[in-house]
Structures are given as C-alpha cells and as structure tokens.
Scaffold this motif. Structure first.
Motif, mmCIF file in Angstrom:
data_model
loop_
_atom_site.group_PDB
_atom_site.id
_atom_site.type_symbol
_atom_site.label_atom_id
_atom_site.label_comp_id
_atom_site.label_asym_id
_atom_site.label_seq_id
_atom_site.Cartn_x
_atom_site.Cartn_y
_atom_site.Cartn_z
ATOM 1 N N PRO A 1 0.814 -1.229 0.000
ATOM 2 C CA PRO A 1 0.000 0.000 0.000
ATOM 3 C C PRO A 1 0.839 1.268 0.000
ATOM 4 O O PRO A 1 0.303 2.357 -0.251
ATOM 5 N N GLU A 2 2.141 1.159 0.285
ATOM 6 C CA GLU A 2 2.962 2.369 0.345
ATOM 7 C C GLU A 2 3.087 3.051 -1.016
ATOM 8 O O GLU A 2 2.990 4.272 -1.129
ATOM 9 N N THR A 3 3.297 2.274 -2.058
ATOM 10 C CA THR A 3 3.538 2.867 -3.379
ATOM 11 C C THR A 3 3.303 1.828 -4.465
ATOM 12 O O THR A 3 3.568 0.634 -4.251
ATOM 13 N N PRO A 4 2.824 2.244 -5.642
ATOM 14 C CA PRO A 4 2.653 1.304 -6.768
ATOM 15 C C PRO A 4 3.972 1.097 -7.505
ATOM 16 O O PRO A 4 4.320 1.836 -8.426
ATOM 17 N N LEU A 5 4.715 0.085 -7.120
ATOM 18 C CA LEU A 5 6.048 -0.134 -7.681
ATOM 19 C C LEU A 5 6.049 -0.396 -9.188
ATOM 20 O O LEU A 5 6.971 0.066 -9.875
ATOM 21 N N PRO A 6 5.100 -1.135 -9.768
ATOM 22 C CA PRO A 6 5.129 -1.294 -11.231
ATOM 23 C C PRO A 6 5.059 0.037 -11.967
ATOM 24 O O PRO A 6 5.778 0.251 -12.952
ATOM 25 N N ASP A 7 4.207 0.953 -11.491
ATOM 26 C CA ASP A 7 4.131 2.277 -12.115
ATOM 27 C C ASP A 7 5.410 3.076 -11.888
ATOM 28 O O ASP A 7 5.858 3.813 -12.776
ATOM 29 N N ASN A 8 5.998 2.915 -10.706
ATOM 30 C CA ASN A 8 7.247 3.627 -10.424
ATOM 31 C C ASN A 8 8.387 3.142 -11.312
ATOM 32 O O ASN A 8 9.196 3.950 -11.790
ATOM 33 N N LEU A 9 8.474 1.840 -11.541
ATOM 34 C CA LEU A 9 9.512 1.306 -12.412
ATOM 35 C C LEU A 9 9.311 1.777 -13.852
ATOM 36 O O LEU A 9 10.275 2.157 -14.533
ATOM 37 N N THR A 10 8.073 1.770 -14.314
ATOM 38 C CA THR A 10 7.782 2.269 -15.656
ATOM 39 C C THR A 10 8.139 3.740 -15.787
ATOM 40 O O THR A 10 8.735 4.170 -16.793
ATOM 41 N N SER A 11 7.802 4.516 -14.774
ATOM 42 C CA SER A 11 8.121 5.947 -14.788
ATOM 43 C C SER A 11 9.630 6.172 -14.852
ATOM 44 O O SER A 11 10.116 7.030 -15.605
ATOM 45 N N THR A 12 10.377 5.400 -14.089
ATOM 46 C CA THR A 12 11.837 5.558 -14.089
ATOM 47 C C THR A 12 12.429 5.216 -15.444
ATOM 48 O O THR A 12 13.304 5.929 -15.952
#
Length: 310
Positions: free
Chosen positions: A97-108
């Motif tokens: 629940p802290e952060t959506p890691l798949p979206d964060n990886l895509t963003s990076t």
C-alpha cells in the motif's frame, strides 16, 4: 707431345648450416621478466579480491537482507544469513500500500530513457559543430556549457517548480525528461566534443570532395568514429537520470508518476520501516543499470581510456 693429366682435384663438400655460422637459425630472444614478477601475481590476485569484496559487500548484505523477515532484520544480535528464507518478499513488495512499484519502475524507465535520447539528439550536433567550426563566441559558449555542469537540480528545485508550473506540465513525465536532459546536456557535449576534435578534418574534406553532403559526412563518416564517446555519454546520462531524486520529489506529486528513487523512501517511516522491501526494491533498481553496463562495457572502457596512450 702428350701431357699426363694429374689426379683430379676433389670436389668441395656441400655446405651445411653448421659449416656456415652466419646462416644458422637464431632462436627468438627470451623475454626477461621483471624481478619478482611471478611472485607478485598472487599478491595482485589477493589485492583484487579484497577490493572486489569491499565494493560488493554492501550489495551482498542488501541481497541477503531482502530475503529476511522484518523481525529478523531488527534482531539483536543480528544474523548474517536468514534462518528462514523469504523469497516471497519480491512478490509482495509489488502490491504494497505504500507505493505502486510497477508504475514507479515504468516511470523511471521512461524518464531516464527519453532524457538520454533527448540529450544525445541535442548534444551530438552541438559537440560536432563546436569541434569542427570556429565561430564568434565559441569559447564563451563552451564556458557557459561548463558552468551549467556546476549546477544541480537540488539547488534550483524551487525555480524549476515555478517554471514547470507556469508551463502547465507539473506532475508529468515531460517535466522530468526536460529537467534531466538539461542538466546532463553539458557533460555529454563536453565528452563528445573531445572525441570529435580528435578526428582529422581531412576525413570530412575527402568525403565532401567525393560528393557527400555535410549531413552524410556527419552520419556516415564522423559519427561511427566517435562511438566510444557516445556510449560514455549515454551511460553517464542514463545513470544520472535514473538516480535523480530532489527534483522528482518536488515536481512529481502523484505516487504513480514518481520514480523508484522517490518510491523507495516511502518504505522508511518515522515509527516503522519495511527494511525487507527497501532491500528488495534497491536490488530491483540496480538491475537495469548493471545490465546496461554489461551490454556496453567494452565501448565504455574504450571511451574512458581514449587518449591515455599516444
């Protein structure tokens, strides 16, 4: 009056290599090793292993910690190896629940990749032009390029936020792509400028005499000769954009738009920290960079050592 022939003179014996010393095959001279060269090889191996251990030990601790449970990580005295391995940490961290890691990886990936391409698209022609032509204000331009390298997004983050806010692109990938490209442009220009300057102008002139246009000379003659410089600029620009934190923290406010460098901090709270996820996300974050280094390592070494031997 007849004459009596004397005994015939003996015919000379065929010469052999041993009879002609100057025709003997000379053996190749032996290469003399430096004193203590053989004895120093084990010492070099040991020194290299110690240096590798020093640099790899933090990553090994991080990798082992990613397989531990949170109570075991906080245990005193600590355990070096997990008593119970938890590979499921790498599965559960993607749905925290802290952060959506798949979206964060895509963003990076999108921000770092697009910023690198934009930097190359602008810095490569700029480096070529400054290396090939003498125009008014050339030294002043190069000095300004060098000065911009002294500035970092963390210093100008307030001004950058006001700028993207006036353009209406706050909290977007485009804002971070432009910022990362702008702050890495000077380094890429300087790196490739030195490579273009090392190529003789006679190559360009010979191609133009054969009927090639300026763009043909640039793409087919000059550009293939500066691949080590381009690869060096790519790796440093990509890594800088991948690790950028300060500007992303201020400009990207949506959790799904933030890169991994910002998402990682959300697992560390004031009263509680999910260290197993911190270690796991860190391992995932360094994998693309390691793969990039492995893919272009040979060209990168050639770019870093170019000009060191005359």
């Amino acid at each position: 009056m007849s004459t009596v022939a004397g005994p015939a003179a003996p015919s000379p014996a065929p010469e052999t290599p041993s009879a002609r010393p100057h025709l003997r095959r000379r053996s190749a001279p032996k290469v003399q090793e430096a004193p203590g060269a053989r004895g120093s090889i084990p010492l070099r191996v040991i020194a290299g292993a110690v240096v590798a251990l020093v640099f790899l030990l933090p990553y090994a601790v991080m990798l082992i910690g990613s397989f531990k449970s949170r109570p075991e990580i906080l245990r005193i005295p600590p355990t070096y190896l997990p008593e119970e391995w938890h590979p499921d940490n790498y599965v559960s961290m993607w749905s925290t629940p802290e952060t959506p890691l798949p979206d964060n990886l895509t963003s990076t990936l999108v921000i770092a990749g697009c910023a690198t391409l934009l930097t190359l698209a602008v810095a490569t022609p700029a480096a070529y032009y400054t290396a090939r032509f003498r125009f008014p204000g050339r030294l002043a331009f190069l000095f300004c390029v060098l000065v911009t390298q002294m500035l970092q997004p963390a210093v100008l983050v307030a001004g950058l936020f006001r700028q993207v806010l006036s353009w209406g692109i706050q909290d977007t990938w485009l804002a971070m792509i432009l910022i990362n490209a702008a702050f890495n442009m000077s380094f890429a220009t300087w790196i490739m400028h030195s490579f273009f300057a090392s190529i003789p102008k006679e190559l360009d002139e010979a191609a133009q005499i054969d009927g090639a246009s300026r763009w043909t000379v640039f793409f087919r003659v000059t550009l293939p000769l500066v691949w080590p410089g381009i690869v060096t600029a790519v790796i440093f620009t990509f890594v800088a954009a991948w690790n950028e934190f300060a500007a992303s923290l201020v400009i990207l406010t949506s959790a799904e738009n933030q890169p991994l460098s910002v998402a990682l901090t959300k697992f560390v709270g004031q009263y509680d920290s999910a260290w197993q996820y911190v270690f796991g996300v860190s391992i995932v974050a360094i994998v693309p960079v390691v793969l990039l280094f492995a893919a272009i390592e040979k060209r990168l070494v050639a770019g870093l050592t170019a000009g060191s031997v005359k």
